[in-house]
Scaffold this motif. Sequence first.
Motif, PDB file in Angstrom:
ATOM      1  N   GLN A 174      14.196 -17.784   5.484  1.00  0.00           N
ATOM      2  CA  GLN A 174      15.178 -16.860   6.054  1.00  0.00           C
ATOM      3  C   GLN A 174      14.548 -15.981   7.132  1.00  0.00           C
ATOM      4  N   VAL A 175      15.393 -15.191   7.784  1.00  0.00           N
ATOM      5  CA  VAL A 175      14.951 -14.263   8.828  1.00  0.00           C
ATOM      6  C   VAL A 175      15.077 -12.838   8.297  1.00  0.00           C
ATOM      7  N   VAL A 176      14.050 -12.030   8.501  1.00  0.00           N
ATOM      8  CA  VAL A 176      14.079 -10.626   8.087  1.00  0.00           C
ATOM      9  C   VAL A 176      13.904  -9.738   9.313  1.00  0.00           C
ATOM     10  N   VAL A 177      14.800  -8.766   9.463  1.00  0.00           N
ATOM     11  CA  VAL A 177      14.711  -7.769  10.530  1.00  0.00           C
ATOM     12  C   VAL A 177      14.545  -6.405   9.868  1.00  0.00           C
ATOM     13  N   ILE A 178      13.429  -5.743  10.125  1.00  0.00           N
ATOM     14  CA  ILE A 178      13.163  -4.410   9.572  1.00  0.00           C
ATOM     15  C   ILE A 178      13.284  -3.409  10.702  1.00  0.00           C
ATOM     16  N   ASP A 179      14.345  -2.609  10.669  1.00  0.00           N
ATOM     17  CA  ASP A 179      14.600  -1.632  11.723  1.00  0.00           C
ATOM     18  C   ASP A 179      14.051  -0.264  11.319  1.00  0.00           C
ATOM     19  N   GLU A 180      13.927   0.622  12.290  1.00  0.00           N
ATOM     20  CA  GLU A 180      13.348   1.955  12.047  1.00  0.00           C
ATOM     21  C   GLU A 180      12.019   1.807  11.312  1.00  0.00           C
ATOM     22  N   ALA A 181      11.187   0.898  11.815  1.00  0.00           N
ATOM     23  CA  ALA A 181       9.996   0.471  11.080  1.00  0.00           C
ATOM     24  C   ALA A 181       8.748   1.258  11.439  1.00  0.00           C
ATOM     25  N   HIS A 182       8.884   2.381  12.141  1.00  0.00           N
ATOM     26  CA  HIS A 182       7.690   3.134  12.531  1.00  0.00           C
ATOM     27  C   HIS A 182       6.893   3.617  11.322  1.00  0.00           C
ATOM     28  N   ASN A 183       7.581   3.816  10.174  1.00  0.00           N
ATOM     29  CA  ASN A 183       6.879   4.270   8.966  1.00  0.00           C
ATOM     30  C   ASN A 183       6.831   3.180   7.903  1.00  0.00           C
ATOM     31  N   LEU A 184       6.816   1.918   8.330  1.00  0.00           N
ATOM     32  CA  LEU A 184       6.854   0.807   7.380  1.00  0.00           C
ATOM     33  C   LEU A 184       5.644   0.809   6.453  1.00  0.00           C
ATOM     34  N   ILE A 185       4.459   1.042   7.001  1.00  0.00           N
ATOM     35  CA  ILE A 185       3.245   1.032   6.179  1.00  0.00           C
ATOM     36  C   ILE A 185       3.303   2.137   5.129  1.00  0.00           C
ATOM     37  N   ASP A 186       3.716   3.328   5.546  1.00  0.00           N
ATOM     38  CA  ASP A 186       3.821   4.437   4.590  1.00  0.00           C
ATOM     39  C   ASP A 186       4.859   4.141   3.513  1.00  0.00           C
ATOM     40  N   THR A 187       5.955   3.476   3.908  1.00  0.00           N
ATOM     41  CA  THR A 187       7.003   3.155   2.940  1.00  0.00           C
ATOM     42  C   THR A 187       6.495   2.194   1.870  1.00  0.00           C
ATOM     43  N   ILE A 188       5.797   1.140   2.292  1.00  0.00           N
ATOM     44  CA  ILE A 188       5.260   0.176   1.323  1.00  0.00           C
ATOM     45  C   ILE A 188       4.263   0.871   0.399  1.00  0.00           C
ATOM     46  N   THR A 189       3.409   1.707   0.979  1.00  0.00           N
ATOM     47  CA  THR A 189       2.431   2.441   0.174  1.00  0.00           C
ATOM     48  C   THR A 189       3.122   3.344  -0.843  1.00  0.00           C
ATOM     49  N   SER A 190       4.160   4.040  -0.402  1.00  0.00           N
ATOM     50  CA  SER A 190       4.877   4.971  -1.283  1.00  0.00           C
ATOM     51  C   SER A 190       5.594   4.241  -2.411  1.00  0.00           C
ATOM     52  N   ILE A 191       6.223   3.108  -2.089  1.00  0.00           N
ATOM     53  CA  ILE A 191       6.974   2.360  -3.098  1.00  0.00           C
ATOM     54  C   ILE A 191       6.061   1.910  -4.235  1.00  0.00           C
ATOM     55  N   HIS A 192       4.817   1.544  -3.904  1.00  0.00           N
ATOM     56  CA  HIS A 192       3.911   0.966  -4.898  1.00  0.00           C
ATOM     57  C   HIS A 192       2.852   1.952  -5.396  1.00  0.00           C
ATOM     58  N   SER A 193       2.979   3.225  -5.047  1.00  0.00           N
ATOM     59  CA  SER A 193       2.099   4.253  -5.597  1.00  0.00           C
ATOM     60  C   SER A 193       2.837   4.974  -6.719  1.00  0.00           C
TER      61      SER A 193
END
Length: 908
Positions: free
Chosen positions: A387-406
């Motif tokens: 499939q195709v994934v589009v992640i918008d407003e992704a300037h804080n993507l790294i912080d989001t992934i870190t936050s979700i799994h902390s």
Amino acid sequence: MADKTQEAGGIHFPFPFTPYAIQKDFMAALYQVLEAGKIGIFESPTGTGKSLSLICGALSWLRDFEQKKRQEEERLLGAGAPASNEGLAPAPGLPPSCQGSPGTPEATGEPDWITQFVQKKEERDLVDRLKEEQVRRKKREERLQQIRHNGKLRFLAKRMRQEDEETERLLRVSSEMLATGTEPEQVASGEEELVLADYESDEEKGVPSGVDVDEDDLDEEHVTKIYYCSRTHSQLAQFVHEVQKSPFGQDTRLVSLGSRQNLCVNGDVRKLGSVQLINDRCVEMQRSKHEKKSITEEDEPRKRRRRQEPRATCPFYSHERLQLLRDEVLAGVKDVEQLVALGEEAQACPYYGGRFAIPAAQLVVLPYQMLLHAPTRQAAGIRLQGQVVVIDEAHNLIDTITSIHSVEVRGSQLCQAHNQLLQYTERYGKRLKAKNLMYIKQLLYLLEKFVAVLGGNIKQNPNMQSLSQAGTELKTINDFLFQSEIDNINLFKVRRYCEKSKISRKLLGFTERYGAVLLPSVEQPKLSGFQDFLQSLRPGATAAPAAPAEAGEDRSPRPTSPLMHVEGFLEALTTANQDGRVILSRQGSLSQSSLKFLLLNPAVHFAQVVKECRAVVIAGGTMQPVSDFREQLLAGAGVEAERVVEFSCGHVIPPDHILPLIICSGPSNQTLDFTYQKRGLPQMMDETGRILCNLCNVVPGGVVCFFPSYEYQHQVCTHWEKSGLLARLTIRKKIFQEPRRANKVEQVLLQYSRCIQHCGQGQARGTETGALLLSVVGGKMSEGINFSDDLGRCVVMVGMPYPNIMSPELQEKMAYLDQTLPRAPGQARPGKVLVENLCMKAVNQSIGRAIRHQKDFASIVLLDQRYASPAIQAKLPAWIRDRVEVKATFGPAFAALRKFHREKAGLS
């Protein structure tokens, strides 16, 4: 506006109006990324129509992809056998031998006639599968056409619901008439569901625990689709409205996903408030429904021995009505609010209706967390393969992934979980099998050791325990396990037990029934007087009142089973040793202390996304600097550099509509150095005030000034009030300050905009020409707020908002990057680059609040000599970087600002 078909790069893109040149370039580049199966990093400044470019570019590709696939299917069906698989994705479930070129006799070692026989059989199977897929597609299209053109079908679900209610009522009356007596029960009525079921095996099963998969989930194969995700529900709703207005709005099968908290229409469940409580109650209701279906004859003797109270099932979960709701969802583009309204009208669950619509959908709109967290993704029925994934407003993507799994668990929660588990065992221990008791003992041991490693005693009240050592300590996962003396316990098995047995939910029901077990005391009563004891532990009426919740914050009660938090921490401890750290925070008392798992390598959780997907697009208005995405996220996830494509476009405004300035010294020639050591000096704060006074004299309308932190903003304003600078500023601009409380932001923004509007209409008081808004980088107004036109004629950035370098988390992250990322000769250390990038991402987000459309204009003023560094300027967005001017002294800068705003005065 009439739809217009635009051509870019030889591809036709339907568009609601004539697009900007940069939009054509954006769509063409996006199309090529999706076609080639690449990873794209796309930057398009706010106000350039990024959402429409994403919609029209991506859906144009999907349109052409589906058309090529149908043409290939027709060719294959017409010929009776495939000549090639080019341009056609392998049919789901096809053996690997069918997905590639058949092996030659030499390669397979089989005689030629056997190879030909196998090849022809595979070709016939593929043709049969294609015919089945065509039939399914035709039926689906006919259903959706009926719904679009026949409004009467919308009331079918409501009628079915009324019939079901009447049937349920009659059954209930009949059951009550038949229930002539009750046999003695071993536990109180209603407690059976609190007792743990027999736990026989540690082996994994096919269906993940907690995922209430229905057999009808798999009615349809998943077609190729686009998953679009963004940060907030409001951003997702805005995107859906853009799709509705686009040329694709009439015939795109779109489904909006959300959490149960956002989509639940069952009033009894929704009033629970807490996300976790709503999830648990919903899953429990589905389990009750499925258990009723799966009762076998061998269960009957046990039923006769022990009569249970019937468990509630959700009246909105009906397969027939969910099928109708699914088709309604696919028949027209709807956002979450419209989906909820449709579910209420159809008396069917929007959460499951949306889930059942995923396989046939072409565009799935969902929040970050549902895509980036694997268990949530699995529970929602999201399949990313091909499939195709589009992640918008992704300037804080790294912080989001870190936050979700902390994960963080407090000392008070550890003690509460231990105490609740002890009381539960005392109540039901004799009814539990050996394996249940074994794992409960392991959990009790783990909780005891977690408290001990913080320096506390599990048997004492955590509020009354003062820790001898205060401070923060970081450990690798393995070191933490050894220090806690739990390295001999298989955490994978314990985690699996918690997952399969639902023990935290059993504890939740236990505490709901008897009252919350809050804190252990030194001397605990025995089982006698159990209810009175639990009641006595509730907080008294003299407890201090809680601070009122802020708008946007969770006002609901927290889950009463702290073991849920502990389970998350246990799961985090199974992360690879090099990818995370454990932070021991000892803060005076045990209840305030905590254990926190910090994820250092977000790539481990993003790797599955990029591995499974055909293509991934990471998009945003301000993506600079992109090195973080390339190095920390993509390279770490195993993405080859050749697969990554970068696209960055300029702004739609004319070059003379923006004036970005870097000012190195103030009116009194004071060098602007807002480092942490110098920014609090009186002369620095005075110089800042003088600069703003000068700016407010020449800038009409609104001026937005960003400070690095709330504390520094308060410090500066207090100093200005004493020195008289605040009074000087109010001569030209009415001053507003960003509030810390989220529920006050809307009110301040409304007052700010009204003040500017009155000044623009000549209703200002005295010499007032607008308003000055003092904001904070990273605060409520630095993201998502639109300061267009007169609301933001000038944006000022005071200093550089570097993160707290003394933070243990940041120091550990820097050390991790220094160890893992390659460093070329002459380049700065990756850890130092991380700090600079965090700073500049915050700056770029803040200054991006101005310039929102083609005719807008504004000046951008960066106050700090450090901005003059070429390395720092390189991290600015391209549309600002190409036009920025460095002014060593204030005089030339002020002259340029005065000239700019005089020339643009006639445009506003």
